[in-house]
Design a protein around this motif. Structure first.
Motif, PDB file in Angstrom:
ATOM      1  N   ALA A   1       0.662  21.137  27.184  1.00 44.05           N
ATOM      2  CA  ALA A   1       1.887  21.861  26.834  1.00 44.05           C
ATOM      3  C   ALA A   1       2.353  21.475  25.429  1.00 44.05           C
ATOM      4  CB  ALA A   1       2.980  21.558  27.860  1.00 44.05           C
ATOM      5  N   ALA A   2       2.200  20.203  25.096  1.00 48.41           N
ATOM      6  CA  ALA A   2       2.596  19.730  23.763  1.00 48.41           C
ATOM      7  C   ALA A   2       1.771  20.419  22.680  1.00 48.41           C
ATOM      8  CB  ALA A   2       2.433  18.214  23.678  1.00 48.41           C
ATOM      9  N   LYS A   3       0.481  20.635  22.950  1.00 49.02           N
ATOM     10  CA  LYS A   3      -0.374  21.310  21.973  1.00 49.02           C
ATOM     11  C   LYS A   3       0.096  22.737  21.732  1.00 49.02           C
ATOM     12  CE  LYS A   3      -4.557  18.678  23.166  1.00 49.02           C
ATOM     13  NZ  LYS A   3      -5.919  18.786  23.763  1.00 49.02           N
ATOM     14  N   THR A   4       0.431  23.444  22.800  1.00 45.80           N
ATOM     15  CA  THR A   4       0.839  24.842  22.648  1.00 45.80           C
ATOM     16  C   THR A   4       2.171  24.962  21.925  1.00 45.80           C
ATOM     17  OG1 THR A   4       1.964  24.914  24.806  1.00 45.80           O
ATOM     18  CG2 THR A   4      -0.380  25.494  24.752  1.00 45.80           C
ATOM     19  N   ARG A   5       3.029  23.943  22.060  1.00 51.06           N
ATOM     20  CA  ARG A   5       4.331  23.985  21.408  1.00 51.06           C
ATOM     21  C   ARG A   5       4.339  23.251  20.067  1.00 51.06           C
ATOM     22  NH1 ARG A   5       9.735  23.227  23.490  1.00 51.06           N
ATOM     23  NH2 ARG A   5       9.917  24.713  21.783  1.00 51.06           N
ATOM     24  N   ILE A   6       3.159  22.757  19.702  1.00 54.92           N
ATOM     25  CA  ILE A   6       3.003  22.008  18.440  1.00 54.92           C
ATOM     26  C   ILE A   6       4.018  20.863  18.403  1.00 54.92           C
ATOM     27  CG2 ILE A   6       2.652  22.242  15.957  1.00 54.92           C
ATOM     28  CD1 ILE A   6       2.527  25.213  16.269  1.00 54.92           C
ATOM     29  N   MET A   7       3.978  20.031  19.422  1.00 49.90           N
ATOM     30  CA  MET A   7       4.855  18.874  19.541  1.00 49.90           C
ATOM     31  C   MET A   7       4.001  17.654  19.872  1.00 49.90           C
ATOM     32  SD  MET A   7       7.928  20.463  21.907  1.00 49.90           S
ATOM     33  CE  MET A   7       8.592  18.815  22.212  1.00 49.90           C
ATOM     34  N   THR A   8       4.580  16.493  19.725  1.00 54.77           N
ATOM     35  CA  THR A   8       3.892  15.284  20.166  1.00 54.77           C
ATOM     36  C   THR A   8       4.076  15.133  21.674  1.00 54.77           C
ATOM     37  OG1 THR A   8       5.825  13.866  19.861  1.00 54.77           O
ATOM     38  CG2 THR A   8       4.360  14.178  17.957  1.00 54.77           C
ATOM     39  N   GLN A   9       3.169  14.426  22.313  1.00 52.66           N
ATOM     40  CA  GLN A   9       3.258  14.236  23.752  1.00 52.66           C
ATOM     41  C   GLN A   9       4.503  13.435  24.145  1.00 52.66           C
ATOM     42  OE1 GLN A   9      -0.429  13.155  25.591  1.00 52.66           O
ATOM     43  NE2 GLN A   9       0.539  12.347  27.444  1.00 52.66           N
ATOM     44  N   PRO A  10       4.868  12.383  23.405  1.00 56.62           N
ATOM     45  CA  PRO A  10       6.099  11.656  23.756  1.00 56.62           C
ATOM     46  C   PRO A  10       7.342  12.537  23.687  1.00 56.62           C
ATOM     47  CG  PRO A  10       4.720  10.318  22.337  1.00 56.62           C
ATOM     48  CD  PRO A  10       4.110  11.681  22.355  1.00 56.62           C
ATOM     49  N   ALA A  11       7.394  13.428  22.683  1.00 59.42           N
ATOM     50  CA  ALA A  11       8.555  14.315  22.559  1.00 59.42           C
ATOM     51  C   ALA A  11       8.626  15.279  23.744  1.00 59.42           C
ATOM     52  CB  ALA A  11       8.483  15.090  21.246  1.00 59.42           C
TER      53      ALA A  11
END
Length: 293
Positions: free
Chosen positions: A22-32
């Motif tokens: 999900a983090a990849k699709t939202r272009i976010m870090t996993q911790p965030a």
């Protein structure tokens, strides 16, 4: 107070059953992304997912929340994307990834009706997927569906493949399937690739085994394969839509065993985050419409 981004992250996690994907699709870090989920669960007061070693399983509360949120989030994203597209002149260009054959048969006829500019890249299915993942194209036309997080597909049409042979080929009458298979095995085959993609499926479907043949020619172009057949170079499997085009008429070929066809889906792929982009949806609608002769 609930942050709207927590909801968007929750929807992404629900769809992918994974914080990292999900983090990849939202272009976010996993911790965030994990923090968004933790904050939302704290606000709701209940756990939204059950954590296993491989994936996240939504709880009953998670399922309930998703059913309430998803339509509203998707509607808001669609409206937001629409506003961005109308305001940004750079979105008047769509970048297309496809094969030369699919471009010729499924895109070219619609170019005059398109209200945007196009940039086209040609490649094989795996190459097209990489172009899409790297944001070098906005959309791909492909015959293979890869289960890649963040990428969705819609079915454009079903294509049917049939055996095509030189027009002077003499085809005996067969009483048994094994005799037909033996005759086909003895022909000079032309393949799109060394792995015999469609030929292998044809053999599996009708003869329940893999083909024991070596192609005499490997030509990575269906249009050129048809021309080679017309020149008497061998036989192959080709999509019927190619054979119905006026350009294919009188080409020195004929279809063989017309009742035996294998089917394959022609797909349009795009990134999930762009599923509501107007230019993407307009393109899909455009190429899906039948072009009258």
């Amino acid at each position: 107070m609930v942050d709207f981004e927590w909801y968007r992250s929750f929807i992404a996690i629900y769809k992918h059953n994974s914080v990292s994907e999900a983090a990849k699709t939202r272009i976010m870090t996993q911790p965030a992304m994990s923090q968004h989920l933790a904050s939302l669960e704290a606000e709701v007061g209940e756990q939204l997912f059950t954590r296993t070693s491989r994936k996240l399983i939504p709880t009953e509360r998670g399922k309930q929340l998703y059913s309430h949120l998803a339509p509203h989030i998707e509607s808001l994203e669609e409206k937001t994307m629409g506003l961005k597209l109308h305001q940004s002149p750079t979105m008047q260009t769509i970048r297309i990834g496809t094969t030369q054959e699919l471009f010729t048969e499924k895109v070219m006829a619609h170019l005059s009706c398109m209200e945007w500019n196009t940039i086209t890249y040609f490649g094989e299915s795996d190459q097209l997927l990489e172009l899409l993942k790297e944001d070098r194209v906005d959309i791909i036309l492909t015959t293979r569906k890869y289960m890649t997080p963040g990428i969705e597909y819609v079915r454009l049409m079903e294509e049917k493949f049939v055996v095509v042979a030189p027009s002077d080929t003499v085809v005996p009458e067969f009483k048994q399937q094994k005799d037909m298979e033996s005759w086909l095995s003895e022909q000079r085959w032309i393949s799109y690739g060394l792995e015999l993609p469609i030929i292998r499926r044809y053999w599996k479907e009708f003869f329940k085994k893999g083909p024991l043949i070596n192609p005499v020619h490997v030509i990575p172009s269906m249009n050129l394969i048809l021309k080679a057949i017309g020149e008497g170079a061998g036989v192959s499997l080709l999509p019927t839509y190619m054979l119905e085009c006026p350009q294919a008429a009188g080409g020195g070929w004929k279809t063989v065993f017309e009742h035996m066809t294998v089917r394959n889906d022609l797909l349009i792929g795009f990134k999930s985050k762009h599923k509501h982009a107007l230019v993407i949806n307009d393109f899909i609608k455009c190429v899906s419409e039948r072009k009258e002769e």
